[in-house]
Motif scaffolding. Structure first.
Motif, mmCIF file in Angstrom:
data_model
loop_
_atom_site.group_PDB
_atom_site.id
_atom_site.type_symbol
_atom_site.label_atom_id
_atom_site.label_comp_id
_atom_site.label_asym_id
_atom_site.label_seq_id
_atom_site.Cartn_x
_atom_site.Cartn_y
_atom_site.Cartn_z
ATOM 1 N N MET A 2 33.368 24.487 21.376
ATOM 2 C CA MET A 2 33.871 25.228 22.531
ATOM 3 C C MET A 2 34.443 26.566 22.070
ATOM 4 S SD MET A 2 36.766 24.102 25.310
ATOM 5 C CE MET A 2 36.068 22.489 25.526
ATOM 6 N N LYS A 3 34.093 27.630 22.779
ATOM 7 C CA LYS A 3 34.568 28.963 22.424
ATOM 8 C C LYS A 3 35.086 29.681 23.665
ATOM 9 C CE LYS A 3 33.108 33.525 20.827
ATOM 10 N NZ LYS A 3 31.967 34.406 20.490
ATOM 11 N N GLY A 4 36.207 30.377 23.504
ATOM 12 C CA GLY A 4 36.777 31.129 24.611
ATOM 13 C C GLY A 4 36.998 32.582 24.257
ATOM 14 N N VAL A 5 37.155 33.392 25.275
ATOM 15 C CA VAL A 5 37.477 34.806 25.107
ATOM 16 C C VAL A 5 38.729 35.098 25.922
ATOM 17 C CG1 VAL A 5 36.743 37.158 25.613
ATOM 18 C CG2 VAL A 5 35.109 35.545 24.659
ATOM 19 N N ILE A 6 39.654 35.837 25.338
ATOM 20 C CA ILE A 6 40.873 36.247 26.039
ATOM 21 C C ILE A 6 40.782 37.749 26.256
ATOM 22 C CG2 ILE A 6 43.386 36.303 25.995
ATOM 23 C CD1 ILE A 6 43.272 33.973 23.974
ATOM 24 N N CYS A 7 40.698 38.155 27.525
ATOM 25 C CA CYS A 7 40.517 39.565 27.868
ATOM 26 C C CYS A 7 41.862 40.220 28.150
ATOM 27 C CB CYS A 7 39.629 39.700 29.106
ATOM 28 S SG CYS A 7 37.981 39.011 28.919
ATOM 29 N N VAL A 8 42.176 41.275 27.398
ATOM 30 C CA VAL A 8 43.414 42.024 27.613
ATOM 31 C C VAL A 8 43.067 43.473 27.923
ATOM 32 C CG1 VAL A 8 44.765 40.519 26.102
ATOM 33 C CG2 VAL A 8 43.658 42.553 25.154
ATOM 34 N N ASN A 9 44.050 44.222 28.355
ATOM 35 C CA ASN A 9 43.838 45.638 28.618
ATOM 36 C C ASN A 9 43.323 46.317 27.348
ATOM 37 O OD1 ASN A 9 45.061 48.601 28.576
ATOM 38 N ND2 ASN A 9 44.727 48.009 30.701
ATOM 39 N N PRO A 10 42.294 47.147 27.462
ATOM 40 C CA PRO A 10 41.676 47.734 26.260
ATOM 41 C C PRO A 10 42.583 48.694 25.500
ATOM 42 C CG PRO A 10 40.781 48.736 28.248
ATOM 43 C CD PRO A 10 41.597 47.563 28.691
ATOM 44 N N PHE A 11 43.675 49.116 26.129
ATOM 45 C CA PHE A 11 44.590 50.047 25.474
ATOM 46 C C PHE A 11 45.856 49.351 24.965
ATOM 47 C CE2 PHE A 11 42.137 52.246 28.769
ATOM 48 C CZ PHE A 11 41.408 53.097 27.966
ATOM 49 N N CYS A 20 18.799 46.805 36.752
ATOM 50 C CA CYS A 20 17.806 46.476 37.793
ATOM 51 C C CYS A 20 18.431 45.572 38.865
ATOM 52 C CB CYS A 20 16.588 45.809 37.176
ATOM 53 S SG CYS A 20 15.699 46.874 36.019
ATOM 54 N N GLY A 21 19.662 45.874 39.235
ATOM 55 C CA GLY A 21 20.320 45.118 40.289
ATOM 56 C C GLY A 21 20.840 43.768 39.855
ATOM 57 N N LYS A 22 20.811 43.482 38.543
ATOM 58 C CA LYS A 22 21.282 42.195 38.040
ATOM 59 C C LYS A 22 22.401 42.403 37.026
ATOM 60 C CE LYS A 22 16.847 39.812 38.600
ATOM 61 N NZ LYS A 22 15.778 39.015 37.907
ATOM 62 N N ILE A 23 23.350 41.449 37.016
ATOM 63 C CA ILE A 23 24.426 41.485 36.033
ATOM 64 C C ILE A 23 23.935 40.811 34.760
ATOM 65 C CG2 ILE A 23 26.758 40.682 35.486
ATOM 66 C CD1 ILE A 23 27.340 40.801 38.494
ATOM 67 N N ASN A 24 24.059 41.521 33.640
ATOM 68 C CA ASN A 24 23.615 40.936 32.379
ATOM 69 C C ASN A 24 24.606 39.865 31.902
ATOM 70 O OD1 ASN A 24 25.588 42.991 31.843
ATOM 71 N ND2 ASN A 24 25.086 42.796 29.682
ATOM 72 N N ASP A 25 24.222 39.101 30.899
ATOM 73 C CA ASP A 25 25.131 38.131 30.293
ATOM 74 C C ASP A 25 26.175 38.901 29.499
ATOM 75 O OD1 ASP A 25 23.792 35.951 31.331
ATOM 76 O OD2 ASP A 25 22.406 35.851 29.630
ATOM 77 N N ILE A 26 27.392 38.965 30.046
ATOM 78 C CA ILE A 26 28.416 39.843 29.476
ATOM 79 C C ILE A 26 29.009 39.262 28.200
ATOM 80 C CG2 ILE A 26 30.604 40.990 29.963
ATOM 81 C CD1 ILE A 26 29.851 40.772 32.954
ATOM 82 N N LEU A 27 29.407 38.004 28.259
ATOM 83 C CA LEU A 27 30.066 37.371 27.122
ATOM 84 C C LEU A 27 29.421 36.019 26.842
ATOM 85 C CD1 LEU A 27 33.810 38.005 28.065
ATOM 86 C CD2 LEU A 27 32.481 39.267 26.372
ATOM 87 N N SER A 28 29.263 35.721 25.580
ATOM 88 C CA SER A 28 28.746 34.416 25.187
ATOM 89 C C SER A 28 29.935 33.507 24.873
ATOM 90 C CB SER A 28 27.843 34.553 23.949
ATOM 91 O OG SER A 28 27.392 33.283 23.529
ATOM 92 N N CYS A 29 30.353 32.728 25.873
ATOM 93 C CA CYS A 29 31.538 31.893 25.715
ATOM 94 C C CYS A 29 31.535 30.792 26.776
ATOM 95 C CB CYS A 29 32.808 32.718 25.821
ATOM 96 S SG CYS A 29 32.994 33.579 27.395
ATOM 97 N N ASP A 30 32.381 29.807 26.548
ATOM 98 C CA ASP A 30 32.509 28.716 27.514
ATOM 99 C C ASP A 30 33.504 29.043 28.612
ATOM 100 O OD1 ASP A 30 30.834 26.541 26.223
ATOM 101 O OD2 ASP A 30 32.178 27.059 24.576
ATOM 102 N N PHE A 31 34.440 29.928 28.321
ATOM 103 C CA PHE A 31 35.447 30.320 29.313
ATOM 104 C C PHE A 31 36.085 31.636 28.890
ATOM 105 C CE2 PHE A 31 37.793 27.998 26.083
ATOM 106 C CZ PHE A 31 38.954 28.755 25.917
ATOM 107 N N ALA A 32 36.761 32.270 29.828
ATOM 108 C CA ALA A 32 37.513 33.491 29.538
ATOM 109 C C ALA A 32 38.865 33.423 30.238
ATOM 110 C CB ALA A 32 36.741 34.723 30.000
ATOM 111 N N VAL A 33 39.901 33.768 29.495
ATOM 112 C CA VAL A 33 41.237 33.911 30.077
ATOM 113 C C VAL A 33 41.415 35.389 30.365
ATOM 114 C CG1 VAL A 33 43.699 33.515 29.790
ATOM 115 C CG2 VAL A 33 42.059 31.988 28.682
ATOM 116 N N PHE A 34 41.583 35.725 31.644
ATOM 117 C CA PHE A 34 41.568 37.131 32.048
ATOM 118 C C PHE A 34 43.003 37.631 32.222
ATOM 119 C CE2 PHE A 34 40.299 40.888 34.439
ATOM 120 C CZ PHE A 34 39.140 41.252 33.764
ATOM 121 N N GLY A 48 28.462 33.607 35.404
ATOM 122 C CA GLY A 48 28.594 32.188 35.096
ATOM 123 C C GLY A 48 29.739 31.801 34.202
ATOM 124 N N VAL A 49 30.618 32.739 33.865
ATOM 125 C CA VAL A 49 31.760 32.440 32.997
ATOM 126 C C VAL A 49 32.897 31.843 33.824
ATOM 127 C CG1 VAL A 49 33.494 33.423 31.440
ATOM 128 C CG2 VAL A 49 31.145 34.277 31.383
#
Length: 292
Positions: free
Chosen positions: A1-10, A48-62, A77-78
């Motif tokens: 299982m892998k997760g991503v934690i998204c924080v403000n980029p600055f 082309c009107g589609k959202i690409n696969d942004i992150l390869s992970c099982d979940f993201a904490v935003f 799908g995240v």
């Protein structure tokens, strides 16, 4: 299982980065690897009107407030903690109050400011007089977007009310009745997975705003059942996995909803209470993912 934690980029605010680091540590203690990334640098492209696969992970904490990225992540799908809709509603104080309205909760009487699109026009004096007549002075004036007490003001007379209305007319904002019973004091309750975890009382002797960032001091507080029920109800209505619910005191000590924070910071409340908030959140995340 892998997760991503998204924080403000600055890297702002610093408390958000600390929260992310603590959560990463507790997720690892639960056997889950996670990576902290600056949310502004995720590949959120539309092709082309589609959202690409942004992150390869099982979940993201935003932990940011970039509603476009949170929406793209969910649509790709995240699984987000918290969800895009919950973050969006909590980020806008006006949307928060509307979502909680008609649900049997005490909310300070509120009037939403008219939307102005022309800098050269003035807000109707008649409208402001109606606000003042309804609430009396002082009147609380809040920008709809903002955190740590920023964008929250108090108008003690009509001149101050008029000046604030002019200053904020191009921004979404609202007016509220002032609750004088414990000015500069509120209770922050942390709710994880729909259940109350811990709380602190915040008091500021030099300001009507209790925020720690503005000089408020936190201390241990044991809320009664009514405060806990209100906090859990807010989290349930808004669909939050994790949140901090800020409650004010009414005339008879009853709780009034001030704000609901989808990414409430943990530095002060962990220090004061000794409760491992990051661990509780990590355990909820792991349990939620494994149950799918």
């Amino acid at each position: 299982m892998k997760g991503v934690i998204c924080v403000n980029p600055f890297g702002e605010p610093k408390e958000s980065v600390f929260f992310a680091e603590r959560l990463k540590e507790e997720l690892l203690n639960s056997g889950v690897f996670s990576e902290i990334i600056g949310s502004g640098y995720a590949d959120n492209f539309l092709t082309c009107g589609k959202i690409n696969d942004i992150l390869s992970c099982d979940f993201a904490v935003f932990m940011d407030k970039d509603k476009y990225l949170s929406a793209c992540l969910e649509k790709s799908g995240v699984r987000l903690f918290n969800s895009h809709a919950s973050i969006r509603v909590c980020d806008d104080k006006g949307e928060t109050y509307i979502a909680l309205a008609n649900c049997g909760l005490n909310i300070p009487e509120t009037v939403f400011a008219p939307v102005c699109y022309n800098q050269n026009l003035r807000i109707s004096e008649e409208f402001l007089q109606k606000v003042a007549a309804k609430f009396g002075y002082p009147v609380i004036v809040k920008e709809s977007f903002g955190s740590m007490g920023k964008g929250v003001f108090k108008a003690d007379d009509f001149k101050e009310l008029e000046n604030l209305a002019e200053r904020l007319k191009m921004k979404p904002h609202l007016y509220q009745k002032y609750l004088p019973f414990k000015s500069g004091t509120d209770v922050r309750l942390i709710v994880v997975g729909g259940k109350y975890l811990c709380s602190m009382i915040r008091e500021n002797k030099g300001d009507f705003r209790s925020n720690v960032a503005l000089g408020g001091k936190g201390s241990v507080y044991e809320p009664n059942g009514e405060f806990i029920a209100v906090a859990e109800k807010c989290a349930r209505i808004l669909g939050l996995d994790y949140c901090g619910v800020d409650l004010l005191f009414g005339e008879h000590g009853e709780p009034y909803v001030c704000e609901v924070n989808s990414n409430a910071f943990i530095t002060e409340i962990e220090r004061i209470t000794g409760v491992n908030v990051a661990r509780a959140y990590a355990e909820h995340i792991v349990k939620s993912i494994k149950s799918v």
